[in-house]
Scaffold this active site. Structure first.
Site, PDB file in Angstrom:
ATOM      1  N   LYS A 124       0.875  -1.182   0.000  1.00 17.74           N
ATOM      2  CA  LYS A 124       0.000   0.000   0.000  1.00 17.74           C
ATOM      3  C   LYS A 124       0.903   1.221   0.000  1.00 17.74           C
ATOM      4  CE  LYS A 124      -4.356   1.047  -0.041  1.00 17.74           C
ATOM      5  NZ  LYS A 124      -5.466   0.351  -0.697  1.00 17.74           N
ATOM      6  N   ASP A 164      -6.849   4.334  -4.864  1.00 19.62           N
ATOM      7  CA  ASP A 164      -7.584   4.136  -3.609  1.00 19.62           C
ATOM      8  C   ASP A 164      -8.247   5.494  -3.349  1.00 19.62           C
ATOM      9  OD1 ASP A 164      -7.954   2.180  -1.202  1.00 19.62           O
ATOM     10  OD2 ASP A 164      -7.409   4.032  -0.205  1.00 19.62           O
TER      11      ASP A 164
HETATM   12  P1  NDP Z   1     -13.192   7.670  -2.870  1.00 17.81           P
HETATM   13  O1  NDP Z   1     -12.276   8.740  -2.443  1.00 17.81           O
HETATM   14  O2  NDP Z   1     -13.563   7.593  -4.316  1.00 17.81           O
HETATM   15  O3  NDP Z   1     -14.534   7.728  -2.020  1.00 17.81           O
HETATM   16  C1  NDP Z   1     -14.607   7.788  -0.621  1.00 17.81           C
HETATM   17  C2  NDP Z   1     -15.990   8.303  -0.288  1.00 17.81           C
HETATM   18  O4  NDP Z   1     -16.197   8.266   1.113  1.00 17.81           O
HETATM   19  C3  NDP Z   1     -16.233   9.745  -0.715  1.00 17.81           C
HETATM   20  O5  NDP Z   1     -17.562   9.880  -1.107  1.00 17.81           O
HETATM   21  C4  NDP Z   1     -15.936  10.516   0.574  1.00 17.81           C
HETATM   22  O6  NDP Z   1     -16.595  11.766   0.610  1.00 17.81           O
HETATM   23  C5  NDP Z   1     -16.539   9.581   1.586  1.00 17.81           C
HETATM   24  N1  NDP Z   1     -15.981   9.746   2.918  1.00 17.81           N
HETATM   25  C6  NDP Z   1     -14.691   9.941   3.267  1.00 17.81           C
HETATM   26  N2  NDP Z   1     -14.578  10.007   4.603  1.00 17.81           N
HETATM   27  C7  NDP Z   1     -15.823   9.845   5.094  1.00 17.81           C
HETATM   28  C8  NDP Z   1     -16.369   9.819   6.383  1.00 17.81           C
HETATM   29  N3  NDP Z   1     -15.616   9.961   7.467  1.00 17.81           N
HETATM   30  N4  NDP Z   1     -17.709   9.618   6.504  1.00 17.81           N
HETATM   31  C9  NDP Z   1     -18.496   9.440   5.424  1.00 17.81           C
HETATM   32  N5  NDP Z   1     -18.034   9.480   4.168  1.00 17.81           N
HETATM   33  C10 NDP Z   1     -16.719   9.679   4.013  1.00 17.81           C
HETATM   34  O7  NDP Z   1     -12.547   6.285  -2.408  1.00 17.81           O
HETATM   35  P2  NDP Z   1     -12.912   4.820  -2.883  1.00 17.81           P
HETATM   36  O8  NDP Z   1     -14.356   4.704  -3.197  1.00 17.81           O
HETATM   37  O9  NDP Z   1     -11.911   4.387  -3.869  1.00 17.81           O
HETATM   38  O10 NDP Z   1     -12.584   4.004  -1.549  1.00 17.81           O
HETATM   39  C11 NDP Z   1     -13.520   3.877  -0.488  1.00 17.81           C
HETATM   40  C12 NDP Z   1     -13.101   2.711   0.412  1.00 17.81           C
HETATM   41  O11 NDP Z   1     -12.985   1.515  -0.363  1.00 17.81           O
HETATM   42  C13 NDP Z   1     -11.730   2.888   1.091  1.00 17.81           C
HETATM   43  O12 NDP Z   1     -11.767   2.228   2.333  1.00 17.81           O
HETATM   44  C14 NDP Z   1     -10.796   2.112   0.151  1.00 17.81           C
HETATM   45  O13 NDP Z   1      -9.615   1.684   0.799  1.00 17.81           O
HETATM   46  C15 NDP Z   1     -11.686   0.949  -0.220  1.00 17.81           C
HETATM   47  N6  NDP Z   1     -11.316   0.240  -1.427  1.00 17.81           N
HETATM   48  C16 NDP Z   1     -11.211   0.889  -2.630  1.00 17.81           C
HETATM   49  C17 NDP Z   1     -10.899   0.177  -3.769  1.00 17.81           C
HETATM   50  C18 NDP Z   1     -10.919   0.804  -5.119  1.00 17.81           C
HETATM   51  O14 NDP Z   1     -10.890   0.058  -6.109  1.00 17.81           O
HETATM   52  N7  NDP Z   1     -10.980   2.116  -5.237  1.00 17.81           N
HETATM   53  C19 NDP Z   1     -10.588  -1.252  -3.716  1.00 17.81           C
HETATM   54  C20 NDP Z   1     -10.800  -1.851  -2.426  1.00 17.81           C
HETATM   55  C21 NDP Z   1     -11.126  -1.105  -1.329  1.00 17.81           C
HETATM   56  P3  NDP Z   1     -15.788  13.061   0.156  1.00 17.81           P
HETATM   57  O15 NDP Z   1     -15.369  12.797  -1.279  1.00 17.81           O
HETATM   58  O16 NDP Z   1     -16.773  14.140   0.302  1.00 17.81           O
HETATM   59  O17 NDP Z   1     -14.606  13.145   1.089  1.00 17.81           O
END
Ligand code: NDP
Length: 445
Positions: A124, A164
């Site tokens: 990571k 990520d």
């Molecule tokens: P993004 O940055 O695209 O999305 C994260 C989302 O969560 C955004 O909508 C963000 O809002 C919101 N968010 C962040 N912090 C908070 C909080 N404290 N409370 C509520 N909402 C929150 O990231 P991803 O979708 O890529 O990743 C999301 C999760 O999935 C992470 O844990 C990541 O490690 C995991 N993951 C991702 C993969 C991938 O392919 N991308 C693969 C496997 C796991 P805002 O934008 O307004 O901050």
């Protein structure tokens, strides 16, 4: 295995690294039995070797913002374990990034990648840089400066980073452009690439799609399906978008999305043009959650709250680590939730996890549920190596097959005498055994 001694020693060595220690404890607790049944693991000190990363690169990233001011960020790459294949794991750009978070994510990635059936080790990386509110030119300059250091330790056969939180297609493009220039090669060194330059179809939505395929398999064990189910989702990023799209396609109604400042409840369901609308807002770097409630008046914005107070059949936390605690878990159970799938990495606190396992509901841990993202990255690597690209249907079919196989592994190692499947135990044991046996085969390194 003397779990408490291992944890005490680790706490002494890595004080204050709460997320990392939490992730290690969770895995060790579930593999204890299988570890003790196999004395060859203990004599090769597999645990002591597994819980420490192979190496950590930390570096300084200096770049200039649009006003000509010099900015300095911290960059990291944690190469955790490469027993079964090249290091593989995403890059996270977010102000909260620190070594504890990256070590927890890298450690989890070892077992997740092992579950996918593909040859990928765990890693990571990332930075405390915040892409939010930055211009394209600033993001580009930052990514280029970041790659100036990172390129020295990555390569298509050694370490293949991906996206990520905060690292999507735009960032991967800038990172890849700089790598290509420095390394003078056009290889699949990053995944999540654009379709015109080596990316795979389905990769952007793969994590969410895979999570829903996994949920489908869990529901099948109870003769149920997604059809007609109410789903609460948190976040609205890459992962939530894929999950909402696939869940809707399979007949469920997604009623919530959220951001750090609160959640939206939409009783009419969040699907079709509403998802497109949010994608547009996201692409233009705008806040999503509040504008949604202005555009669709039936939807209500709940400031400062989490979506777990809503009545739902299925909960899919898709935002970030430790976003669902014991109180949330108890509320969900009280309101009749019967399936919880962790789509974000480690979104449930250990106490919340205990509530779900004690209630014997269907509870899928992140390393199994969200493995479809990295699995499809693995498929992107295969296509790059072969210099061809598979059609959408083929990638989707392979993803679906991988998610079914992960579910089978969880059942195999997680089913108790009473028939209840503890997916946490199943995923940890299945992921661990493959890596541990590979380490034994390869000698003391
Ligand atoms: P993004 O940055 O695209 O999305 C994260 C989302 O969560 C955004 O909508 C963000 O809002 C919101 N968010 C962040 N912090 C908070 C909080 N404290 N409370 C509520 N909402 C929150 O990231 P991803 O979708 O890529 O990743 C999301 C999760 O999935 C992470 O844990 C990541 O490690 C995991 N993951 C991702 C993969 C991938 O392919 N991308 C693969 C496997 C796991 P805002 O934008 O307004 O901050």
């Amino acid at each position: 295995m003397n779990l408490e001694k291992i944890m005490t020693d680790l706490e002494k060595k890595h004080p204050g690294e709460a997320e990392y220690l939490q992730a290690v404890r969770e895995v060790l607790e579930s593999i204890q039995d299988v570890y003790n049944e196999n004395p060859q693991f203990e004599s090769a000190h597999i645990i002591e070797r597994l819980v420490e990363p192979d190496r950590i690169l930390t570096f300084k990233v200096c770049w200039t913002d649009d006003n000509g001011n010099v900015q300095v960020n911290q960059g990291y790459r944690v190469q955790f374990n490469n027993a079964i294949g090249p290091y593989k794991g995403g890059l996270r750009f977010h102000p909260s990034v620190n070594l504890s978070i990256l070590k927890f994510l890298g450690f989890e990635q070892i077992f997740k990648n092992s579950l996918t059936t593909l040859p990928m080790g765990g890693a990571k990386g990332g930075s405390d840089f915040d892409p939010k509110g930055k211009s394209n030119a600033e993001v580009m300059r930052f990514c280029q400066a970041f790659m100036l250091e990172l390129w020295k330790v990555i390569g298509p056969e050694t370490d293949v980073p991906a996206g990520d939180i905060g690292v999507g297609g735009r960032e991967i493009g800038f990172l890849y452009g700089m790598y290509k220039k420095l390394a003078r090669e056009n290889t699949g060194v990053l995944t999540g690439k654009g379709l015109n330059w080596g990316g795979s179809l389905i990769r952007p939505e793969a994590t969410g799609f895979g999570a829903v395929y996994f949920a489908e398999e869990m529901l099948k064990t109870k003769n149920q399906s997604l059809k007609g189910k109410t789903v609460a989702i948190s976040g609205f990023g890459n992962v939530a978008w894929g999950a909402a799209t696939k869940a809707t396609e399979l007949g469920a109604k997604v009623v919530t999305i959220s951001g750090p400042d609160g959640y939206i409840y939409d009783p009419d369901g969040i699907s079709g043009e509403k998802i497109d609308y949010m994608l547009e807002l996201r692409a233009s770097n705008q806040d999503i959650v509040k504008p949604y409630s202005y555009e669709y008046p039936n939807a209500k914005f709940h400031q400062g709250k989490r979506p777990w107070e809503v009545k739902c059949d299925i909960a899919m936390p898709c935002a970030t680590q430790n976003e669902l605690d014991k109180k949330d878990a108890e509320l969900l159970i009280k309101n009749g939730v019967f399936c919880v799938t962790e789509v974000a990495n480690m979104p449930c606190t250990p106490e919340a996890m205990e509530v779900f396992l004690d209630s014997k509901i269907l509870y899928g841990p992140s390393k199994a549920v969200n493995a479809g993202g990295v699995a499809t990255s693995g498929l992107e690597m295969s296509q790059n190596a072969m210099k061809l690209s598979w059609p959408k249907e083929e990638v989707d079919q392979r993803l679906h097959h991988i998610m079914k196989s992960i579910h089978e592994s969880c059942e195999k190692y997680g089913k108790g005498k009473d028939g209840y499947v503890n997916y946490v135990k199943g995923a940890n044991v299945a992921g661990f055994l493959k890596v541990a046996n590979a380490m034994l085969d390869q000698g003391i390194l």
